[in-house]
Design an enzyme around this catalytic site. Structure first.
Site, PDB file in Angstrom:
ATOM      1  N   GLY A 122       0.825  -1.198   0.000  1.00 53.60           N
ATOM      2  CA  GLY A 122       0.000   0.000   0.000  1.00 53.60           C
ATOM      3  C   GLY A 122       0.857   1.245   0.000  1.00 53.60           C
ATOM      4  N   GLN A 153       5.030  -0.072   7.214  1.00 52.35           N
ATOM      5  CA  GLN A 153       4.737  -1.487   6.976  1.00 52.35           C
ATOM      6  C   GLN A 153       5.626  -2.322   7.906  1.00 52.35           C
ATOM      7  OE1 GLN A 153       3.176  -4.045   6.007  1.00 52.35           O
ATOM      8  NE2 GLN A 153       1.637  -3.336   4.567  1.00 52.35           N
ATOM      9  N   GLU A 170      -5.707  -9.260 -10.196  1.00 57.46           N
ATOM     10  CA  GLU A 170      -5.018  -7.997  -9.921  1.00 57.46           C
ATOM     11  C   GLU A 170      -5.635  -6.902 -10.783  1.00 57.46           C
ATOM     12  OE1 GLU A 170      -3.243  -4.945  -8.864  1.00 57.46           O
ATOM     13  OE2 GLU A 170      -2.455  -6.714  -7.816  1.00 57.46           O
ATOM     14  N   ARG A 194       1.283  -4.199 -12.495  1.00 56.54           N
ATOM     15  CA  ARG A 194       1.795  -5.169 -11.520  1.00 56.54           C
ATOM     16  C   ARG A 194       1.844  -6.567 -12.119  1.00 56.54           C
ATOM     17  NH1 ARG A 194      -0.761  -3.483  -5.609  1.00 56.54           N
ATOM     18  NH2 ARG A 194       0.739  -1.795  -5.205  1.00 56.54           N
ATOM     19  N   SER A 246      -4.151  -5.445  -0.749  1.00 56.32           N
ATOM     20  CA  SER A 246      -3.773  -4.578   0.374  1.00 56.32           C
ATOM     21  C   SER A 246      -5.016  -4.098   1.118  1.00 56.32           C
ATOM     22  CB  SER A 246      -2.933  -3.394  -0.124  1.00 56.32           C
ATOM     23  OG  SER A 246      -1.667  -3.817  -0.561  1.00 56.32           O
ATOM     24  N   HIS A 248      -5.670  -4.236   4.105  1.00 50.15           N
ATOM     25  CA  HIS A 248      -5.383  -3.626   5.402  1.00 50.15           C
ATOM     26  C   HIS A 248      -5.520  -2.105   5.357  1.00 50.15           C
ATOM     27  CE1 HIS A 248      -1.551  -3.331   3.230  1.00 50.15           C
ATOM     28  NE2 HIS A 248      -1.346  -2.247   3.955  1.00 50.15           N
ATOM     29  N   TYR A 279      -4.921 -14.623   4.417  1.00 46.40           N
ATOM     30  CA  TYR A 279      -3.465 -14.553   4.357  1.00 46.40           C
ATOM     31  C   TYR A 279      -2.917 -13.281   4.985  1.00 46.40           C
ATOM     32  CZ  TYR A 279       0.786 -16.886   3.225  1.00 46.40           C
ATOM     33  OH  TYR A 279       1.970 -17.566   3.356  1.00 46.40           O
ATOM     34  N   CYS A 295      15.176 -17.998   4.042  1.00 45.70           N
ATOM     35  CA  CYS A 295      15.331 -19.398   4.432  1.00 45.70           C
ATOM     36  C   CYS A 295      14.750 -19.572   5.833  1.00 45.70           C
ATOM     37  CB  CYS A 295      16.815 -19.761   4.405  1.00 45.70           C
ATOM     38  SG  CYS A 295      17.196 -21.443   4.839  1.00 45.70           S
TER      39      CYS A 295
END
EC number: 4.2.1.49
Length: 565
Positions: free
Chosen positions: A59, A136, A202, A207, A268, A270, A325, A413
């Site tokens: 965002g 973020q 999307e 993007r 996004s 949020h 997610y 990792c």
């Protein structure tokens, strides 16, 4: 005059920022060169989503408050001594103070608000006045490495989904999701790595094109029928970026009685003002409306989120494995009247928490040399030090084959308490003996086992009910500061938005010195150990067993831990 009424000091289309490569220092030591290069790397056009606006990902997640602040941060890092510490307040350098050589060189606090005022409305007012910045998680803490940063975590989640719902076999199955931004853009590659095909919706065609160029998505479609045909006709896992609105596409699948095998979302959501396109709106109309009527944008976005979540619930009822997610879309839908929005689980309690109980999370490192060979050598070192983990070796092989580096070469990792310090010491030794061309920095996402309080994501459904207790990330930041991490950050609102999370980050520079070795011993043990501590304190048996095996001193649990050794 607010910065939106006049010329926006956060926008400069003439800038192209890239981190220096090689051994020549702009700063006075690697301890200050490291944050300098990683700040610049966050704004590399191959890394950041909107670098001219200082937006890295998520965002409006920024690396610095405005360009004047960015320039001043760079200036200070170039002159900072190894017994000084720079303080950064929401992307603005506010002070340099005397400390000592084993203290952090930079301490960062981003987006933090007193809880009663911790909402988007208050934040946006401060943001307009140039008084705050949304950091973020890894944007404002200068350790974003592009979409790779979330690929393995997403891959691990999809592998767990396959194990839980499809007997470990994803062949012939497909995932429906939304969002191909900095975080969501990892989904198609992670999904195909795990054996799934994927349709990722999307609304911003640029993007999709960017993910095509960087190898994160395989094909582009402009209609649902075209996307469905691609995944149906392919004999191997394939990912499709579908140009469209997620609420529209998810609802159309419900109406057409087409049920994906897995459903999730990484728009996004949020940030309803800046991160989600309402149904029926064009990108340009949304941009205009953000300047004219923010409340109307938020209202329309949340209404569309409710439509999308209802479609996700409908698909779940038809048998799709459905998961949130971590973008807080369920909360937004709940506020719009979808009373059962939380009927599908978040990905952490459903699939990831057992890893967190052992301090396992998104360990990452970057090569300050800029040479990919340094990363390939560290990949091999990881295999040598962790020889009996074929799943990890498979990940490293796939990562080398399929993931393009963005900016400075880096690797993600997932490893835990028993391995992080060992790897850090090995990397430091490789720098010391000249195997690597320049130092390595080691960091992680704020999404980690002991560094975040987020009741709708990482700490959702804690078994003792402590979901909203945010003492833990504060303690994590304090301990990493005491241990001597090179820079430490404490943020609010990452991932799920204002009022819904607090989280901390750390980065440590492996410069090959003995002092670095001592700092690594403290930081890369203590940091994951706080995650084991937090989960053991909440009552998780896996965490207690790990704490006992690793010899953690947890005063209220030590008697119980003795019995587990």
């Amino acid at each position: 005059m607010t910065q939106r009424q006049g010329q926006d000091p956060r926008l400069d289309t003439s800038r192209t920022i890239r981190a220096p490569h090689g051994n020549k220092l702009r700063a006075k030591s690697w301890l200050t060169e490291a944050p300098l290069r990683m700040l610049m790397n966050n704004l590399d056009p191959d890394v950041a989503e909107h670098p001219h606006s200082l937006v890295v990902y998520g965002g409006i997640g920024r690396a610095a408050r405005n360009w004047e602040c960015y320039d001043k941060i760079v200036e200070v890092l170039e002159r900072l001594e190894d017994d000084q510490t720079l303080l950064v307040q929401s992307g603005k350098p506010v002070g340099v103070f005397p400390t000592h050589k084993n203290a952090p060189r930079v301490l960062i606090a981003n987006s933090n608000l007193v809880p009663h005022w911790a909402n988007w409305e208050h934040f946006n007012e401060l943001d307009k006045q140039g008084l705050m910045m949304y950091g973020q998680m890894t944007a404002g803490s200068w350790i974003y490495i592009g979409s790779q940063g979330i690929v393995q975590g997403t891959y691990e989640t999809f592998v767990s989904v396959a194990k839980k719902h499809f007997n470990g076999d994803a062949k012939g199955r497909w995932v429906l999701t939304g969002g191909l931004g900095g975080m969501g853009g990892a989904q198609p590659l992670a999904g195909t790595m795990a054996g799934f095909s994927m349709i990722a919706v999307e609304c911003d065609e640029s993007r999709i094109d960017y993910r095509l160029r960087t190898g994160y998505v395989d094909q582009k479609a402009t209609s649902l029928d075209e996307a469905l045909a691609i995944i149906t006709e392919s004999d191997t896992p394939v990912s499709v970026g579908l140009l469209g609105n997620a609420a529209d596409v998810f609802s159309e699948l419900v109406e057409r009685n087409i049920t994906p095998d897995v459903v999730t979302d990484q728009t996004s959501a949020h940030d309803p003002l800046n991160g989600y396109l309402p149904q029926g709106w064009s990108m340009s109309h949304a941009a205009e409306m953000r300047l004219q009527d923010e409340a109307a944008v938020v209202k329309a976005a949340k209404k569309s989120m409710a439509v999308q979540v209802q479609a996700m619930l409908d698909l779940q009822s038809r048998g799709a494995a459905t998961l949130d997610y971590g973008n807080n879309i369920r909360q937004m839908a709940l506020e719009e009247g979808v009373e059962n929005a939380f009927d599908f689980p978040g990905f952490v309690p459903a699939y990831i928490r057992p890893l967190f109980c052992e301090g396992i999370g998104p360990f990452r490192w970057a090569a300050l040399s800029g040479d990919p060979e340094d990363i390939y050598k560290t990949d091999q070192k990881v295999k040598e030090l962790i020889p009996d983990n074929p799943h990890l070796h498979n990940w490293l092989d796939m990562a080398r084959e399929r993931i393009q580096f963005q900016g400075l070469p880096a690797r993600i990792c997932w490893v835990g308490l028993k391995d992080r310090e060992r790897l850090g010491q090995a990397f430091n030794e490789m720098v010391k003996n000249g195997e690597l061309k320049a130092p390595i920095v080691i960091g992680r996402d704020h999404l980690d086992s002991g560094s975040v309080a987020s009741p709708n994501r990482e700490t959702e459904g804690m078994m003792d009910g402590s979901d909203a207790v945010s003492d833990w990330p504060l303690l994590n930041a304090l301990l990493n500061t005491a241990g001597g991490a090179t820079w430490v950050s404490l943020h609010h609102g990452g991932g799920v938005g204002m009022g819904f999370s607090q989280h901390s980050g750390m980065v440590i520079c492996c410069d090959g010195s003995d002092d670095a070795s001592q700092r690594i011993a403290r930081v890369l043990h203590n940091d994951p150990a706080t995650g084991v501590m937090r989960h053991a304190d909440a009552g998780y048996d896996i965490a207690k067993q790990c704490a006992a095996e690793q010899g953690l001193d947890l005063p209220m649990l030590n008697e119980e831990l003795k019995k587990l050794k």
